[in-house]
Design a protein around this motif. Structure first.
Motif, PDB file in Angstrom:
ATOM      1  N   UNK A  35      44.503  47.245  58.750  1.00 37.54           N
ATOM      2  CA  UNK A  35      43.792  48.366  58.847  1.00 37.54           C
ATOM      3  C   UNK A  35      43.830  49.522  57.681  1.00 37.54           C
ATOM      4  N   UNK A  36      44.807  49.087  56.717  1.00 37.56           N
ATOM      5  CA  UNK A  36      44.791  50.265  55.480  1.00 37.56           C
ATOM      6  C   UNK A  36      44.652  49.353  54.210  1.00 37.56           C
ATOM      7  N   UNK A  37      44.430  50.190  53.277  1.00 37.91           N
ATOM      8  CA  UNK A  37      44.157  49.788  51.694  1.00 37.91           C
ATOM      9  C   UNK A  37      45.280  48.761  51.321  1.00 37.91           C
ATOM     10  N   UNK A  38      44.879  47.915  50.728  1.00 39.17           N
ATOM     11  CA  UNK A  38      45.653  46.926  49.931  1.00 39.17           C
ATOM     12  C   UNK A  38      45.673  47.082  48.299  1.00 39.17           C
ATOM     13  N   UNK A  39      46.819  47.296  48.004  1.00 41.92           N
ATOM     14  CA  UNK A  39      46.983  47.553  46.505  1.00 41.92           C
ATOM     15  C   UNK A  39      47.914  46.486  45.761  1.00 41.92           C
ATOM     16  N   UNK A  40      47.361  45.878  44.710  1.00 38.40           N
ATOM     17  CA  UNK A  40      48.309  44.679  44.335  1.00 38.40           C
ATOM     18  C   UNK A  40      48.051  44.288  43.031  1.00 38.40           C
ATOM     19  N   UNK A  41      48.948  43.664  42.058  1.00 41.94           N
ATOM     20  CA  UNK A  41      48.728  43.101  40.615  1.00 41.94           C
ATOM     21  C   UNK A  41      48.367  41.434  40.697  1.00 41.94           C
ATOM     22  N   UNK A  42      47.564  41.245  40.159  1.00 42.71           N
ATOM     23  CA  UNK A  42      47.402  39.768  39.774  1.00 42.71           C
ATOM     24  C   UNK A  42      47.628  39.424  38.308  1.00 42.71           C
ATOM     25  N   UNK A  43      48.364  38.854  37.951  1.00 48.31           N
ATOM     26  CA  UNK A  43      48.805  38.382  36.484  1.00 48.31           C
ATOM     27  C   UNK A  43      48.482  36.985  36.499  1.00 48.31           C
ATOM     28  N   UNK A  44      47.644  36.779  35.407  1.00 51.59           N
ATOM     29  CA  UNK A  44      47.105  35.573  35.133  1.00 51.59           C
ATOM     30  C   UNK A  44      47.397  34.883  33.557  1.00 51.59           C
ATOM     31  N   UNK A  45      47.751  33.800  33.627  1.00 46.94           N
ATOM     32  CA  UNK A  45      48.077  33.270  32.074  1.00 46.94           C
ATOM     33  C   UNK A  45      47.549  31.619  32.202  1.00 46.94           C
ATOM     34  N   UNK A  46      46.682  31.460  31.244  1.00 46.56           N
ATOM     35  CA  UNK A  46      46.053  32.503  30.445  1.00 46.56           C
ATOM     36  C   UNK A  46      44.841  33.316  31.361  1.00 46.56           C
ATOM     37  N   UNK A  47      44.051  34.110  30.501  1.00 48.17           N
ATOM     38  CA  UNK A  47      43.047  34.792  31.466  1.00 48.17           C
ATOM     39  C   UNK A  47      42.139  33.925  32.402  1.00 48.17           C
ATOM     40  N   UNK A  48      41.810  34.500  33.430  1.00 49.69           N
ATOM     41  CA  UNK A  48      40.803  33.562  34.114  1.00 49.69           C
ATOM     42  C   UNK A  48      39.278  33.909  33.650  1.00 49.69           C
ATOM     43  N   UNK A  49      38.850  34.636  32.626  1.00 48.61           N
ATOM     44  CA  UNK A  49      37.683  34.620  31.774  1.00 48.61           C
ATOM     45  C   UNK A  49      37.089  33.187  31.876  1.00 48.61           C
ATOM     46  N   UNK A  50      36.011  32.948  32.393  1.00 43.36           N
ATOM     47  CA  UNK A  50      35.473  31.603  32.286  1.00 43.36           C
ATOM     48  C   UNK A  50      36.177  30.679  32.735  1.00 43.36           C
TER      49      UNK A  50
END
Length: 121
Positions: free
Chosen positions: A91-106
């Motif tokens: 019932x409350x906002x969720x804030x998080x970091x997502x770290x990706x290696x390599x980038x998820x672009x494409x």
């Protein structure tokens, strides 16, 4: 110095926010905010491994059919090729970091098995 105040901002899904803290080909760090009742579309990455780290709130992360509940200052690795989906069932906002290696672009592919309530990207 980078923060939510000066990072590239984008909106995804149903009222979710993202701030690109690091946006490089070999690494991505994104600060995300999900309001209550939101989720992303179930997907996988062929190349990228990801680490999800909760800053505030409660995250439900389904990966490979297993749901894990993460709270503030807890994290989870998701390897490449593992279908996954993040939910904010609280019932409350969720804030998080997502770290990706390599980038998820494409490097994002839809995965079967998502929920009817899913929305987002």
């Amino acid at each position: 110095m980078i923060s939510k105040k000066n990072a590239e901002h984008y909106i995804w899904g149903d009222r979710c926010d993202g701030w690109r803290l690091v946006h490089e080909q070999d690494r991505s760090v994104i600060h995300e905010k999900m309001p209550p009742g939101t989720c992303e579309t179930r997907h996988f990455h062929k190349q990228a491994k990801q680490f999800f780290f909760v800053l505030t709130g409660t995250m439900t992360l389904e990966a490979g059919g297993i749901e894990t509940v993460l709270r503030a200052h807890e994290g989870l690795n998701v390897p490449p090729n593992l279908p996954h989906q993040v939910f904010n069932k609280s019932g409350e906002d969720l804030e998080f970091l997502v770290i990706s290696q390599p980038s998820t672009t494409d490097d994002r592919y839809p995965a079967p098995g998502g929920t009817e309530e899913e929305r987002g990207t």
